[in-house]
Motif scaffolding. Structure first.
Motif, PDB file in Angstrom:
ATOM      1  N   PHE A 217     -31.600 -28.740  74.353  1.00 24.83           N
ATOM      2  CA  PHE A 217     -32.646 -29.715  74.730  1.00 24.83           C
ATOM      3  C   PHE A 217     -32.527 -29.275  75.598  1.00 24.83           C
ATOM      4  O   PHE A 217     -31.940 -28.019  77.134  1.00 24.83           O
ATOM      5  N   ASP A 218     -33.466 -29.535  77.080  1.00 25.87           N
ATOM      6  CA  ASP A 218     -33.645 -28.715  78.542  1.00 25.87           C
ATOM      7  C   ASP A 218     -32.084 -29.860  78.781  1.00 25.87           C
ATOM      8  O   ASP A 218     -32.403 -30.629  78.977  1.00 25.87           O
ATOM      9  N   LYS A 219     -31.669 -28.687  79.193  1.00 26.24           N
ATOM     10  CA  LYS A 219     -29.748 -29.727  80.252  1.00 26.24           C
ATOM     11  C   LYS A 219     -30.791 -30.190  81.349  1.00 26.24           C
ATOM     12  O   LYS A 219     -29.967 -31.213  81.837  1.00 26.24           O
ATOM     13  N   LYS A 220     -31.858 -30.866  82.314  1.00 28.55           N
ATOM     14  CA  LYS A 220     -31.896 -31.475  82.448  1.00 28.55           C
ATOM     15  C   LYS A 220     -32.452 -33.219  81.937  1.00 28.55           C
ATOM     16  O   LYS A 220     -33.041 -34.150  82.906  1.00 28.55           O
ATOM     17  N   THR A 221     -32.789 -33.138  80.865  1.00 28.41           N
ATOM     18  CA  THR A 221     -33.189 -34.438  80.359  1.00 28.41           C
ATOM     19  C   THR A 221     -32.083 -35.426  80.245  1.00 28.41           C
ATOM     20  O   THR A 221     -30.719 -34.634  80.514  1.00 28.41           O
ATOM     21  N   LYS A 222     -32.257 -36.583  80.778  1.00 32.27           N
ATOM     22  CA  LYS A 222     -31.383 -37.480  80.816  1.00 32.27           C
ATOM     23  C   LYS A 222     -31.493 -38.480  80.034  1.00 32.27           C
ATOM     24  O   LYS A 222     -32.450 -39.025  79.452  1.00 32.27           O
ATOM     25  N   ALA A 223     -30.126 -39.074  80.103  1.00 34.04           N
ATOM     26  CA  ALA A 223     -29.830 -40.591  79.219  1.00 34.04           C
ATOM     27  C   ALA A 223     -31.244 -41.951  79.423  1.00 34.04           C
ATOM     28  O   ALA A 223     -30.475 -41.537  81.512  1.00 34.04           O
ATOM     29  N   LYS A 224     -31.533 -43.005  79.282  1.00 36.59           N
ATOM     30  CA  LYS A 224     -31.982 -43.803  79.709  1.00 36.59           C
ATOM     31  C   LYS A 224     -31.778 -44.966  78.691  1.00 36.59           C
ATOM     32  O   LYS A 224     -31.666 -45.255  77.355  1.00 36.59           O
ATOM     33  N   ALA A 225     -31.661 -46.381  79.695  1.00 34.50           N
ATOM     34  CA  ALA A 225     -31.017 -47.332  78.992  1.00 34.50           C
ATOM     35  C   ALA A 225     -32.022 -48.098  78.050  1.00 34.50           C
ATOM     36  O   ALA A 225     -31.204 -48.611  77.194  1.00 34.50           O
ATOM     37  N   GLN A 226     -33.163 -48.378  78.223  1.00 27.09           N
ATOM     38  CA  GLN A 226     -33.777 -48.496  77.432  1.00 27.09           C
ATOM     39  C   GLN A 226     -33.511 -48.319  75.623  1.00 27.09           C
ATOM     40  O   GLN A 226     -34.323 -48.543  75.244  1.00 27.09           O
ATOM     41  N   TYR A 227     -34.097 -46.642  75.922  1.00 24.26           N
ATOM     42  CA  TYR A 227     -33.870 -46.093  74.554  1.00 24.26           C
ATOM     43  C   TYR A 227     -32.478 -46.182  74.521  1.00 24.26           C
ATOM     44  O   TYR A 227     -32.502 -46.408  72.924  1.00 24.26           O
ATOM     45  N   ARG A 228     -30.918 -46.206  75.054  1.00 24.42           N
ATOM     46  CA  ARG A 228     -30.230 -46.404  74.584  1.00 24.42           C
ATOM     47  C   ARG A 228     -30.152 -48.208  73.449  1.00 24.42           C
ATOM     48  O   ARG A 228     -29.229 -48.218  72.692  1.00 24.42           O
ATOM     49  N   ASP A 229     -30.529 -48.681  74.540  1.00 22.78           N
ATOM     50  CA  ASP A 229     -30.968 -50.296  74.448  1.00 22.78           C
ATOM     51  C   ASP A 229     -31.605 -50.523  72.999  1.00 22.78           C
ATOM     52  O   ASP A 229     -31.472 -51.773  72.350  1.00 22.78           O
ATOM     53  N   TRP A 230     -32.781 -50.127  72.218  1.00 20.67           N
ATOM     54  CA  TRP A 230     -33.113 -49.719  71.713  1.00 20.67           C
ATOM     55  C   TRP A 230     -32.362 -49.402  70.011  1.00 20.67           C
ATOM     56  O   TRP A 230     -32.509 -50.369  69.278  1.00 20.67           O
ATOM     57  N   PHE A 231     -32.116 -48.324  70.794  1.00 22.85           N
ATOM     58  CA  PHE A 231     -30.774 -47.855  69.069  1.00 22.85           C
ATOM     59  C   PHE A 231     -29.189 -48.578  69.072  1.00 22.85           C
ATOM     60  O   PHE A 231     -29.032 -48.563  67.631  1.00 22.85           O
TER      61      PHE A 231
ATOM     62  N   LYS B 100     -43.391 -40.898  71.212  1.00 24.20           N
ATOM     63  CA  LYS B 100     -45.017 -40.436  71.084  1.00 24.20           C
ATOM     64  C   LYS B 100     -44.952 -40.103  73.395  1.00 24.20           C
ATOM     65  O   LYS B 100     -45.149 -38.728  73.314  1.00 24.20           O
ATOM     66  N   ASP B 101     -44.027 -40.313  73.617  1.00 25.03           N
ATOM     67  CA  ASP B 101     -44.083 -40.193  75.202  1.00 25.03           C
ATOM     68  C   ASP B 101     -42.655 -39.212  75.571  1.00 25.03           C
ATOM     69  O   ASP B 101     -43.068 -38.509  76.958  1.00 25.03           O
ATOM     70  N   ASP B 102     -42.012 -39.648  75.080  1.00 27.00           N
ATOM     71  CA  ASP B 102     -40.827 -39.069  75.313  1.00 27.00           C
ATOM     72  C   ASP B 102     -39.813 -38.602  74.588  1.00 27.00           C
ATOM     73  O   ASP B 102     -38.658 -39.542  74.558  1.00 27.00           O
ATOM     74  N   LYS B 103     -40.211 -37.936  73.254  1.00 24.53           N
ATOM     75  CA  LYS B 103     -39.193 -37.942  72.232  1.00 24.53           C
ATOM     76  C   LYS B 103     -37.738 -37.545  72.700  1.00 24.53           C
ATOM     77  O   LYS B 103     -36.653 -37.537  72.112  1.00 24.53           O
ATOM     78  N   SER B 104     -37.801 -36.487  73.359  1.00 23.31           N
ATOM     79  CA  SER B 104     -36.669 -35.782  73.848  1.00 23.31           C
ATOM     80  C   SER B 104     -36.137 -36.211  74.248  1.00 23.31           C
ATOM     81  O   SER B 104     -34.653 -36.578  74.518  1.00 23.31           O
TER      82      SER B 104
END
Length: 401
Positions: A71-85, A259-263
């Motif tokens: 993965f691109d080293k610049k990829t950042k974790a996002k709270a909304q993705y974490r909360d969904w999981f 769809k919008d931000d899989k990585s």
């Protein structure tokens, strides 16, 4: 032979110290001129560390790293993705805290402690449309599609003699199996969960023994997959929440994330599991002591109805409809015919399917006492010692408190 070796290992990419464009590792190695590196074994080990034993024997490892490493080293974790999981984990574990912890640690260890398998298999049971297999789809993106397998025909892909589908795999999702799926291969499946090696066999080729780094996740809407014993140590059943089936917004949101931000979404799940990873989590202890309500129910339903019956028989002497106590009040004397009749009535009254006939019953009684079948007053009889029955059930961990 060289031909067999090529057939088995030809997909190995060239080792970086002697790369020849357009040629595989074996074509290059066998072709000569580049034999600067020698290896004693070829294996699949999900680790990037050098593999060399105490005797200096080296293994050429065909593992190339997880997909997340690219993965691109610049990829950042996002709270909304974490909360969904996190919400999805709660759905998958039906709000049972112990189940959520087990499931979270199982997935985390699969990623961060891959070579140290816990020797258990997590089974998610629930209605269709509750997102059971979505966890596999997400983790597959972290590990890499080439290292994962979804099987909807376990009897062919996993338990069949020719099982090369499992070659070089880490996570296998057995999806929607039923009782017949495991009927012929259950013992083999148990071995795959705990054994350190297993055998791969392809048609027209010799079988090969490989290191076992397989992790299994079973997802099904069937409750009865196999008989689950009280002392089982390999399986952990989790009932998924029925509520998730009607939460279409939850699944639509997932679709939009992918769809919008899989990585970004996959990396956020990876980052969350990394924070939750507990290297000291005791899978064995929690499998035994923190079982889910579904797991307890399945264990109860799998218990031998015969042993439940005979315990009730010796502990409820006031309701002994057939047979009699001997003068010492230590033994029940009953004819085989009357005993079988009582057992059949017990099964009918408790809605149990009575599959045990006279011969099976007699063998079960002889496990308690080889001399239990004898003659009393010249009549064929079972002489059942009350104390001996209770001691036998407790020793076999079949006694119900």
């Amino acid at each position: 032979t060289t031909q067999q070796i090529k057939h088995v290992y030809n997909e190995i990419e060239p080792y970086n110290k002697f790369v020849v464009p357009g040629k595989t590792f074996l074509d290059t190695y066998i072709g000569g001129g580049y034999k600067k590196e020698y290896f004693d074994f070829v294996d699949f080990v999900p680790s990037l560390e050098n593999i060399q034993d105490a005797n200096g024997l080296r293994t050429f490892n065909v593992f190339k790293g997880f997909a997340i490493d690219k993965f691109d080293k610049k990829t950042k974790a996002k709270a909304q993705y974490r909360d969904w999981f996190i919400k999805h984990l709660k759905y998958a574990s039906n709000g049972e805290a112990n189940a959520e912890e087990m499931l979270t640690q199982y997935l985390a260890h699969c990623i961060f402690n891959t070579t140290n398998r816990p020797g258990i298999c997590v089974i998610l049971q629930g209605l269709e449309g509750t997102g059971k297999s979505m966890l596999f789809e997400i983790i597959k993106e972290i590990i890499g599609c080439n290292y994962c397998l979804m099987s909807e025909r376990a009897e062919k892909d996993i338990f069949d003699r020719f099982n090369n589908q499992m070659k070089n795999k880490i996570l296998i999702n057995i999806n929607e199996p039923d009782f017949d799926s495991f009927k012929g291969g259950f013992e083999a499946f148990k071995s795959l969960i705990t054994d350190t090696t297993y055998t791969i066999e392809e048609k027209n080729l010799p079988s090969i023994n490989v290191s076992n780094y397989l992790w299994f996740l079973v997802t099904t809407n069937n409750k009865v997959l196999f008989k689950l014993s009280h002392t089982d140590r390999r399986f952990y059943f989790i009932k998924t929440s029925d509520k998730s089936q009607s939460d279409r917004e939850h699944f639509n949101t997932y679709g939009n994330f992918i769809k919008d931000d899989k990585s970004g979404f996959i990396f956020s799940v990876y980052a969350y599991l990394k924070t939750k990873y507990n290297k000291d989590y005791d899978f064995r202890f929690n499998q035994k002591e923190n079982r889910t309500e579904l797991h307890k129910l399945l264990v109860d339903n799998s218990k031998s109805k015969f042993h439940s019956f005979i315990q009730e028989l010796v502990e409820d002497l006031d309701n002994l409809d057939k047979g009699e106590l001997d003068p010492t009040n230590e033994n029940i004397i009953i004819s085989p015919r009357d005993f079988n009749s009582l057992y059949k009535t017990y099964c009918r009254d408790n809605s149990f399917f009575n599959v045990e006939g006279g011969n099976k019953i007699r063998m079960s009684l002889k496990e308690i006492d080889m001399n239990i079948h004898t003659k009393v007053k010249n009549k064929s009889s079972y002489v059942i010692n009350i104390k001996q029955v209770i001691e036998h059930l407790k020793m076999k961990k079949l006694y119900e408190e």
